[in-house]
Every structure is written in C-alpha cells, then in structure tokens.
Design an enzyme around this catalytic site. Sequence first.
Site, PDB file in Angstrom:
ATOM      1  N   CYS A   1      -3.816  10.043   4.849  1.00  0.00           N
ATOM      2  CA  CYS A   1      -4.373   9.776   6.171  1.00  0.00           C
ATOM      3  C   CYS A   1      -4.498  11.099   6.918  1.00  0.00           C
ATOM      4  CB  CYS A   1      -3.450   8.816   6.926  1.00  0.00           C
ATOM      5  SG  CYS A   1      -3.973   8.551   8.627  1.00  0.00           S
TER       6      CYS A   1
ATOM      7  N   HIS B   1       0.888  -1.174   0.000  1.00  0.00           N
ATOM      8  CA  HIS B   1       0.000   0.000   0.000  1.00  0.00           C
ATOM      9  C   HIS B   1       0.921   1.218   0.000  1.00  0.00           C
ATOM     10  CE1 HIS B   1      -3.729   2.184   1.446  1.00  0.00           C
ATOM     11  NE2 HIS B   1      -2.816   2.991   1.968  1.00  0.00           N
TER      12      HIS B   1
ATOM     13  N   ASN C   1      -2.392   7.791  -2.723  1.00  0.00           N
ATOM     14  CA  ASN C   1      -1.824   6.480  -3.058  1.00  0.00           C
ATOM     15  C   ASN C   1      -1.319   6.493  -4.487  1.00  0.00           C
ATOM     16  OD1 ASN C   1      -4.138   5.926  -1.017  1.00  0.00           O
ATOM     17  ND2 ASN C   1      -2.829   4.133  -0.951  1.00  0.00           N
TER      18      ASN C   1
HETATM   19  P1  HMG Z   1     -11.932   7.212  20.797  1.00  0.00           P
HETATM   20  O1  HMG Z   1     -12.419   8.616  20.813  1.00  0.00           O
HETATM   21  O2  HMG Z   1     -10.681   6.919  21.531  1.00  0.00           O
HETATM   22  O3  HMG Z   1     -12.936   6.124  21.322  1.00  0.00           O
HETATM   23  O4  HMG Z   1     -11.801   6.785  19.267  1.00  0.00           O
HETATM   24  P2  HMG Z   1     -14.447   6.036  21.737  1.00  0.00           P
HETATM   25  O5  HMG Z   1     -14.697   4.573  21.790  1.00  0.00           O
HETATM   26  O6  HMG Z   1     -14.638   6.874  22.949  1.00  0.00           O
HETATM   27  O7  HMG Z   1     -15.305   6.668  20.539  1.00  0.00           O
HETATM   28  C1  HMG Z   1     -15.564   8.031  20.373  1.00  0.00           C
HETATM   29  C2  HMG Z   1     -16.955   8.229  19.790  1.00  0.00           C
HETATM   30  O8  HMG Z   1     -17.046   7.571  18.527  1.00  0.00           O
HETATM   31  C3  HMG Z   1     -18.061   7.626  20.650  1.00  0.00           C
HETATM   32  O9  HMG Z   1     -19.224   8.410  20.422  1.00  0.00           O
HETATM   33  C4  HMG Z   1     -18.268   6.254  20.034  1.00  0.00           C
HETATM   34  O10 HMG Z   1     -19.576   5.750  20.242  1.00  0.00           O
HETATM   35  C5  HMG Z   1     -18.035   6.538  18.556  1.00  0.00           C
HETATM   36  P3  HMG Z   1     -19.843   9.309  21.606  1.00  0.00           P
HETATM   37  O11 HMG Z   1     -20.115   8.360  22.728  1.00  0.00           O
HETATM   38  O12 HMG Z   1     -18.768  10.308  21.925  1.00  0.00           O
HETATM   39  O13 HMG Z   1     -21.049   9.895  20.951  1.00  0.00           O
HETATM   40  N1  HMG Z   1     -17.514   5.369  17.874  1.00  0.00           N
HETATM   41  C6  HMG Z   1     -18.030   4.890  16.729  1.00  0.00           C
HETATM   42  N2  HMG Z   1     -19.070   5.282  15.973  1.00  0.00           N
HETATM   43  C7  HMG Z   1     -19.325   4.559  14.858  1.00  0.00           C
HETATM   44  N3  HMG Z   1     -18.567   3.495  14.458  1.00  0.00           N
HETATM   45  C8  HMG Z   1     -17.529   3.085  15.202  1.00  0.00           C
HETATM   46  C9  HMG Z   1     -17.226   3.800  16.382  1.00  0.00           C
HETATM   47  N4  HMG Z   1     -16.272   3.653  17.311  1.00  0.00           N
HETATM   48  C10 HMG Z   1     -16.455   4.616  18.222  1.00  0.00           C
HETATM   49  N5  HMG Z   1     -16.792   2.034  14.812  1.00  0.00           N
HETATM   50  C11 HMG Z   1     -11.510   5.257  17.431  1.00  0.00           C
HETATM   51  C12 HMG Z   1     -11.202   5.553  18.894  1.00  0.00           C
HETATM   52  C13 HMG Z   1     -10.675   4.090  16.996  1.00  0.00           C
HETATM   53  C14 HMG Z   1     -13.007   4.921  17.317  1.00  0.00           C
HETATM   54  C15 HMG Z   1     -11.184   6.531  16.605  1.00  0.00           C
HETATM   55  O14 HMG Z   1      -9.884   6.913  16.894  1.00  0.00           O
HETATM   56  C16 HMG Z   1     -11.312   6.323  15.117  1.00  0.00           C
HETATM   57  O15 HMG Z   1     -12.398   6.078  14.601  1.00  0.00           O
HETATM   58  N6  HMG Z   1     -10.184   6.455  14.360  1.00  0.00           N
HETATM   59  C17 HMG Z   1     -10.182   6.259  12.927  1.00  0.00           C
HETATM   60  C18 HMG Z   1      -9.089   7.045  12.303  1.00  0.00           C
HETATM   61  C19 HMG Z   1      -9.068   6.802  10.816  1.00  0.00           C
HETATM   62  O16 HMG Z   1     -10.024   6.330  10.212  1.00  0.00           O
HETATM   63  N7  HMG Z   1      -7.914   7.124  10.188  1.00  0.00           N
HETATM   64  C20 HMG Z   1      -7.742   6.979   8.775  1.00  0.00           C
HETATM   65  C21 HMG Z   1      -7.703   5.557   8.332  1.00  0.00           C
HETATM   66  S1  HMG Z   1      -6.149   4.739   8.604  1.00  0.00           S
HETATM   67  C22 HMG Z   1      -5.224   5.116   7.189  1.00  0.00           C
HETATM   68  O17 HMG Z   1      -5.610   5.947   6.396  1.00  0.00           O
HETATM   69  C23 HMG Z   1      -3.977   4.337   6.927  1.00  0.00           C
HETATM   70  C24 HMG Z   1      -4.154   3.259   5.824  1.00  0.00           C
HETATM   71  O18 HMG Z   1      -4.582   3.838   4.604  1.00  0.00           O
HETATM   72  C25 HMG Z   1      -2.815   2.535   5.592  1.00  0.00           C
HETATM   73  C26 HMG Z   1      -1.654   3.511   5.380  1.00  0.00           C
HETATM   74  O19 HMG Z   1      -1.689   4.300   4.428  1.00  0.00           O
HETATM   75  O20 HMG Z   1      -0.736   3.452   6.210  1.00  0.00           O
HETATM   76  C27 HMG Z   1      -5.201   2.218   6.243  1.00  0.00           C
HETATM   77 MG    MG Z   2      -3.342   4.786   3.129  1.00  0.00          MG
END
Ligand code: HMG
Ligand code: MG
Length: 304
Positions: A242, A209, A251
Amino acid sequence: MFNHTPAEVSVYEVSPRDGLQNEAVTVPTTRKARLIEALVDAGLRRIEATSFVSPKWVPQLADADEVIGLLPRHDGLTYSALCPNARGLERALASGLPEIAVFISASETHNRKNVNKTVDDTLARFREFIAPAVRAGLRVRGYVSTLWGCPYEGEIALEAGLRIARELVGQGCYQISLSDTIGVGTPRQTERILRAYLAEFPRESLAMHMHDTRGTALANIVVGLELGIATFDASVGGLGGCPYAPGAAGNVATEDLVYMLDGMGVRTGVDLDKLWAAGQVAKAVVGHELPGKVHKAGVRSLRS
Ligand code: HMG
Ligand code: MG
C-alpha cells in the site's frame, strides 16, 4: 490437526491492483491486460483488476476504465475494483463490473493517510454508495486494514476492526477481507483475531489478505484454514503493497499459496504450471524481478 481444513478454497487474485498500485513506474494499459489474461488462463476466477480511486492519489491505476474495457469476459469469471466513493461507483457501473471492493483501516492514522478521512467519516461516506451499489446489482466486498498492526500506531485494538466489520456487513458487504497490511502477523495472534471474527460472522463471509513482509503469511493462512476460512487473497509473484503504509511488502505469492494448498489436497481450480507462466508475464510486465521466491514450473508438493 487439519480436521477442519476446507476441501476447496477460493483464491482472490489482487496482483493487478495491490501489485501494480505499488510499482514505482506506471505499467502501460495493454501490459496490465496481458497480466490479467495470463491469470485467467491459469484458472483464477476472482481477480481484482484495478482501482476506481483518485488518479491524484494512485496515478499507477489512473487507466482503470481502459483496463476493464480490455479484459476477457466469460461465465464464472468475476472482476472487481477498489472503490472509495460515489464517483468510484459511477465509474464501476459504467465499466459493467459485477463487483467492487471498499477499503477502510482499523487504524485512524493509516485511514487518514490512505483516504484523507477519519474512520467514522469514511463509514459515513460508504453509506452514500454501498447500498446504492447493492441495489444496482453489484456485489460489494470490504477490506479492513491494519488488523494485525499499523505502521503508525502499532497494535490495533480488536474492537476497532470488529465495529467496522459489523458496519460494513450491515451496509451490504458480502465478505470482509481481514487484512495484515504490513505483514506483521504471527500464528497465535492470527488465531486470536480470527476467533473474535468467527464468533460474530459466518466463515463464508470472511477472507484473509496477508502481506508477506516477514515470511509469516502462509503460517497465518494455515491457522485460517484450520479455523475454516475458505477465501484467501494472493498476488502472483508476491507483488503488492500500500503506497500509504510504509513497510508493506507484497501479498502472499499466489504460487506459494496454490503450491501449499495443492500439497494439502485442497482444491483451488488453479493450474500451478500456468500460474508459474503468469508469474513470468508479471515479471515482464513490471520489468524487474518479482519479490516472491523463484517458483519452478513442474514442481509438485508430495500430497499427504
Ligand atoms: P481527497 O483528496 O480527500 O478527496 O481524496 P477529493 O474528493 O477532494 O478528491 C481529490 C481529487 O480526486 C478530485 O479531483 C476528485 O474529483 C478526484 P480535482 O477536483 O482535484 O481535479 N477523485 C476521483 N477521481 C476519479 N475517481 C474517483 C475519485 N474520487 C475523487 N473515485 C480519496 C479522497 C478517497 C478520493 C483519495 O484519498 C483516494 O483515492 N485514496 C485511495 C488510496 C488508495 O488507493 N490506497 C491504496 C489502496 S488500499 C490498500 O492497498 C489496502 C488493501 O490492499 C488492504 C490491505 O492490504 O490492508 C485494500
Ligand atoms: Mg493489500
């Protein structure tokens, strides 16, 4: 050279997820579906359609459930979505998706910025839902980010990523996508990293990736091809990045990847002209020029 290049490779399209998560403006749901339809029409058969992450963290993909409901379904076509926790798995199961992707970074700092947890706590959280997902019949893919370098910590020790990959495979991931999150990789480094993984994991269980910040993604992919890697992630028009990794450009453009593979006689099942058309749809959908180069319809590489 090119003695080990696979005859066929699988292109795993990430623009609806990696691309649209990084847009400044949220793309309307129906336009997201339009982009995915165009990608399907071009022959892409593995598409990461969205993310079941927290809408507070990535508001651009808050409509994940609705997007999945709009997608064309047919045999041989696999959609996936990012999933960080058990809540994500619940949403994935409700949507009827056959596959999810978990993500974690080899860099402690990037991991904390991206999912608000240490690496070990993230792995512990994975234990709550990867095995249940597999038991429920889903395939689970795993990303390990920042293997080529981290925007916060710089160089990342090989062992930091390897131990995560072992754990992900142990928990049930069928494939590990080795990620250059910010596009800093160069070919000798790529060879060193890939050889370390290939010493432990079968090549079918590895993917690359590569973000393309400095124009080195295809050079790194050629190294991967020569070492027998046969799955490459790509994003139409070079969209992507990201939100929690500053400096991450898009990408590798799917058009560039397919053009190169076509010229090398490597089958992908993707139609270059239709892919170019999908790029035009992507441009209309995001409402600005694509970060990748201008790709011309009808241009073919000279096969050698
Ligand atoms: P948090 O704030 O530590 O944890 O987030 P939380 O459990 O307290 O959740 C916060 C709020 O989100 C809560 O809502 C949860 O209910 C809700 P509130 O009670 O405040 O109303 N929540 C959700 N809602 C819907 N679906 C869910 C969910 N989980 C929690 N699944 C958490 C921790 C992991 C959830 C957060 O940090 C997060 O969602 N992070 C995602 C970040 C992201 O998507 N980054 C980009 C993708 S990674 C990337 O691009 C790299 C990749 O391409 C590879 C590369 O290039 O290296 C893959
Ligand atoms: Mg990526």
